[in-house]
Design an enzyme around this catalytic site. Structure first.
Site, short mmCIF file in Angstrom:
data_model
loop_
_atom_site.label_atom_id
_atom_site.label_comp_id
_atom_site.label_asym_id
_atom_site.label_seq_id
_atom_site.Cartn_x
_atom_site.Cartn_y
_atom_site.Cartn_z
N ASP A 45 -7.03 45.84 -14.12
CA ASP A 45 -7.08 47.04 -14.87
C ASP A 45 -6.76 48.54 -13.77
O ASP A 45 -7.55 48.63 -13.05
CB ASP A 45 -8.44 47.03 -15.65
N TRP A 70 -14.28 42.80 -8.68
CA TRP A 70 -14.47 41.79 -9.85
C TRP A 70 -13.68 40.92 -9.46
O TRP A 70 -12.64 40.88 -8.69
CB TRP A 70 -14.39 42.82 -11.12
N ASP A 89 -10.26 47.80 -5.69
CA ASP A 89 -9.74 49.18 -5.78
C ASP A 89 -9.67 49.57 -4.28
O ASP A 89 -10.39 49.36 -3.65
CB ASP A 89 -10.86 49.79 -6.64
N ASN A 117 -13.49 44.73 -15.77
CA ASN A 117 -12.45 45.43 -15.17
C ASN A 117 -12.30 46.90 -15.53
O ASN A 117 -11.60 47.71 -14.93
CB ASN A 117 -10.90 44.93 -15.26
N ASP A 118 -13.24 47.44 -16.29
CA ASP A 118 -13.47 48.78 -16.70
C ASP A 118 -14.34 49.45 -15.80
O ASP A 118 -14.95 50.86 -16.22
CB ASP A 118 -13.84 48.66 -18.09
#
Length: 145
Positions: A45, A70, A89, A117-118
């Site tokens: 995401d 994650w 990230d 993933n948020d």
């Protein structure tokens, strides 16, 4: 401090200049690494680092990979085996804004953050500013019994 939702990053859209297709050149790693349907991106995401000056497993110059991650399990079409993927990230520069990809295969609620993933996972770096996301292969998943 709890991780923060990436909702703001999603409002920037997935536009930007067109990106040339990229391949690893390895037949065991098939697909276009700039497309959301690339096999490693099954639970990603965010903006794809391969469209932002990095690669599926490396951050663009001037950014820092978050050590907080994650994970997902994606099936490689080359060998039909499941692989454990670490989604890290890249942080330190404003959102890349290119190749937004939001796939939620096996995504879990916030009560299981390691599989959600948020979340902005940049809290483990010197800057919490999100740029893009990577998909690093950790290894082959165990066969289900």
């Amino acid at each position: 401090m709890l991780p923060v939702s990436r909702a703001q990053a999603q409002t920037h859209g997935g536009g930007g200049d067109p990106v040339a297709p990229q391949s690893s050149g390895n037949p065991q790693d098939p697909g276009d690494q700039t497309k959301c349907d690339y096999w490693r991106y099954c639970a990603i995401d965010g903006f794809l680092c391969s469209c932002c000056g990095g690669s599926p497993s490396s951050c663009p110059p001037g950014t820092e990979m978050s050590p907080i991650t994650w994970i997902g399990t994606c099936q490689n079409p080359a060998d039909n085996r499941a692989y454990i993927i670490s989604y890290n990230d890249c942080c330190g520069k404003s959102s890349c804004g290119r190749c937004l990809c939001n796939r939620n295969e096996n995504d879990r609620p916030m009560v299981r953050p390691q599989a959600n993933n948020d979340i902005n996972w940049c809290l483990g770096t010197s800057s919490s500013v999100y740029n893009c996301s990577t998909a690093v292969i950790l290894g082959v998943a165990l066969e289900q019994q």
